[in-house]
Design a protein around this motif. Sequence first.
Motif, short mmCIF file in Angstrom:
data_model
loop_
_atom_site.label_atom_id
_atom_site.label_comp_id
_atom_site.label_asym_id
_atom_site.label_seq_id
_atom_site.Cartn_x
_atom_site.Cartn_y
_atom_site.Cartn_z
N MET A 78 0.80 -1.33 0.13
CA MET A 78 -0.04 0.15 -0.03
C MET A 78 0.91 1.31 -0.02
O MET A 78 0.51 2.48 -0.71
CB MET A 78 -0.86 0.06 1.25
CG MET A 78 -2.02 -0.78 1.12
SD MET A 78 -3.24 -0.68 2.36
CE MET A 78 -4.82 -1.59 1.70
N LEU A 79 2.14 1.19 0.82
CA LEU A 79 2.93 2.41 0.76
C LEU A 79 3.38 2.75 -0.57
O LEU A 79 3.59 3.60 -1.11
CB LEU A 79 3.80 2.25 1.89
CG LEU A 79 3.64 2.34 3.39
CD1 LEU A 79 4.38 1.88 4.24
CD2 LEU A 79 2.92 3.72 3.70
N ALA A 80 3.93 1.39 -1.23
CA ALA A 80 4.36 1.73 -2.59
C ALA A 80 3.24 1.93 -3.43
O ALA A 80 3.67 2.84 -4.62
CB ALA A 80 5.06 0.21 -2.92
N ALA A 81 2.23 1.72 -3.40
CA ALA A 81 1.16 1.95 -4.27
C ALA A 81 0.34 3.17 -3.81
O ALA A 81 -0.61 3.84 -4.33
CB ALA A 81 0.00 0.88 -4.29
N ALA A 82 0.95 4.10 -2.97
CA ALA A 82 0.47 5.50 -2.40
C ALA A 82 -0.98 5.40 -1.81
O ALA A 82 -1.81 6.29 -2.09
CB ALA A 82 0.67 6.28 -3.52
N ALA A 125 -3.59 -3.73 -5.33
CA ALA A 125 -2.45 -2.83 -5.33
C ALA A 125 -2.19 -2.09 -6.32
O ALA A 125 -1.78 -0.86 -6.50
CB ALA A 125 -1.30 -3.63 -4.68
N ALA A 126 -2.27 -2.82 -7.56
CA ALA A 126 -1.58 -2.39 -9.04
C ALA A 126 -2.82 -1.22 -9.13
O ALA A 126 -2.67 0.05 -9.80
CB ALA A 126 -1.57 -3.40 -9.91
N ALA A 127 -4.07 -1.46 -9.16
CA ALA A 127 -5.15 -0.55 -9.72
C ALA A 127 -5.16 0.67 -8.54
O ALA A 127 -5.28 1.88 -9.05
CB ALA A 127 -6.37 -1.37 -9.34
N ALA A 128 -4.73 0.58 -7.35
CA ALA A 128 -4.86 1.76 -6.44
C ALA A 128 -3.47 2.51 -6.67
O ALA A 128 -3.46 3.68 -6.61
CB ALA A 128 -4.65 0.98 -4.80
N THR A 239 -13.16 2.87 -13.26
CA THR A 239 -13.56 1.61 -13.38
C THR A 239 -12.36 0.61 -13.72
O THR A 239 -11.42 1.03 -14.68
CB THR A 239 -14.60 1.25 -14.41
OG1 THR A 239 -15.70 1.98 -14.25
CG2 THR A 239 -14.67 -0.30 -14.73
N VAL A 240 -12.09 -0.43 -13.06
CA VAL A 240 -10.98 -1.42 -13.05
C VAL A 240 -11.59 -2.51 -13.64
O VAL A 240 -12.37 -3.29 -13.10
CB VAL A 240 -10.36 -1.65 -11.97
CG1 VAL A 240 -9.18 -2.45 -11.88
CG2 VAL A 240 -9.71 0.01 -11.46
N THR A 241 -10.94 -3.32 -14.77
CA THR A 241 -10.90 -4.52 -15.13
C THR A 241 -9.81 -5.25 -15.41
O THR A 241 -8.68 -4.53 -15.76
CB THR A 241 -11.82 -4.65 -16.54
OG1 THR A 241 -11.18 -3.90 -17.56
CG2 THR A 241 -13.36 -3.87 -16.50
N ASP A 242 -9.66 -6.42 -15.24
CA ASP A 242 -8.41 -7.30 -15.39
C ASP A 242 -8.63 -8.33 -16.23
O ASP A 242 -9.70 -8.95 -16.35
CB ASP A 242 -7.78 -7.73 -13.96
CG ASP A 242 -8.64 -8.64 -13.44
OD1 ASP A 242 -9.94 -8.90 -13.11
OD2 ASP A 242 -7.82 -9.73 -13.02
N VAL A 315 1.13 -5.80 -13.26
CA VAL A 315 0.80 -6.21 -12.11
C VAL A 315 1.68 -5.32 -11.01
O VAL A 315 1.09 -5.21 -9.85
CB VAL A 315 0.96 -7.72 -11.62
CG1 VAL A 315 2.71 -7.89 -11.58
CG2 VAL A 315 0.64 -8.23 -10.69
N ASN A 316 2.57 -4.46 -11.47
CA ASN A 316 3.12 -3.46 -10.60
C ASN A 316 2.67 -2.26 -10.40
O ASN A 316 3.23 -1.33 -10.01
CB ASN A 316 4.73 -3.53 -11.02
CG ASN A 316 5.45 -4.89 -11.01
OD1 ASN A 316 5.22 -5.51 -10.02
ND2 ASN A 316 6.03 -5.05 -12.24
#
Length: 464
Positions: A78-82, A125-128, A239-242, A315-316
């Motif tokens: 979470m920290l890495a993803a702000a 995490a990637a989406a965030a 909106t997020v889709t994967d 994914v990152n």
Amino acid sequence: MSETNGTTPTGADSGPAVPPRPDTPPLGPGAPQPPYSSWNATAPIPTGGAAFGYPSPHAPAPKKQPRRFGAPVLIGGMLAAALVGGGTAVATGYAVNASGPAGLTAVSGQPVVINNPENVTAVTAAAAKASPSVVTIEVSGGNASGSGSGIILDAAGHILTNTHVVTLGGEVANPAIAVRTSDGQVHDAKVVGTDPLSDLAVIKIDAANLTAATLGSSSSLNVGDTAIAIGAPLGLSGTVTDGIVSTLNRTISIASSAVPDAPAEGSQDSSDDEFNFQFPGQQEAPSGQGSIAVNVIQTDAAINQGNSGGALVDVNGDIIGVNVAIASASSGSTASGDSGNIGVGFAVPIDYAKRIANDLVAHGTATHGLLGVTVQAKAADTASGSTSFSVGAEVRSVSGGSPAEKAGLKQGDIITGVGDRSVEDSLSLTAVIREYAAGSQAKVHFTRDGQPQSVDVTVAEVTE
């Protein structure tokens, strides 16, 4: 040049090679802003963020069984993803109505709480990480209007999107543009530059505290890697889709979003194709409009109307592509707002998009390579003498004074690749040559009298 005897022109109107422009600075967090007076032209182009790579042995499991993280890993991620707060990710949803600039109204966002931190997936995490860098774009002009998405490139407010988003598919020359950022604020935007041959554009807003995207590396992708699409399909912001990367370097032909008399070099008759490739939400191309050939990333992450110009993320949480098109059945049905996504979407690779964006920010325009040959698909030889598979682009003619002539290419040569990319027909040759900047050098692989050869070609510039 017009088509002759079933051949397709691929830059036959070439002239002398155009000197390359000076390298332009990279876009991304911490990048210098215009006028870039101190840019070192010999410096390598950064990726706009941390070095691209896939974590091992911590890579996510297949989509059906997402990797789960314990609390310590989650907090670090979470920290890495702000992300904000212990165990709480803040995302925002907004309403679109007829009021405000180009129909946008900012409303208070509601935080989305992670209810079970022990079971957060890598996609979360990637989406965030990437979502704060994705914006919603509303465009209007004349009696037309539409929406799309964009990617924040730097703190100066440059935003990467599609040309067809800001021109409404070539219908509007002077659009009114409004951008809604992830914090709910709405800003007027102006066009910095458009590039119809890649269907990419850069617009700019004046805003504080923007979160620039981390740009990854599309050349490092593998088929099967996780792919996450972020944008505003059907106007639904955030909106997020994967899904996964379905294939790489797929060459497609889509409508040009420039004025109808824009050049369509390298286009092929697609009337017999099983699928049409089009912008999300597009019912059919305007009459008389040309087409462009583009190499794209194919993904099964759902892409619908409004996703255009948005982010395809790894994914990152790094941007690997700019969503641009979908496939629909050639019977006339569409995979857009009417019939829905069919799991075949396409994105312009970020490695190509970075070059175009750099040029647009620095110059307002971008250049594209021109080889100067007319080619047709070369069918594979079989014992029966007939096949529908092509194995290269056979040179039918070479323009006088063109880069191809200067490099020694001749009629009858079969071009099989450019750089590390394979060439199967005129469309794929056009697409890969267009990715090179004018004045740059491309290594062309070909066979002559059955013998493989290679030659370095300094490409000229496509002119309209």
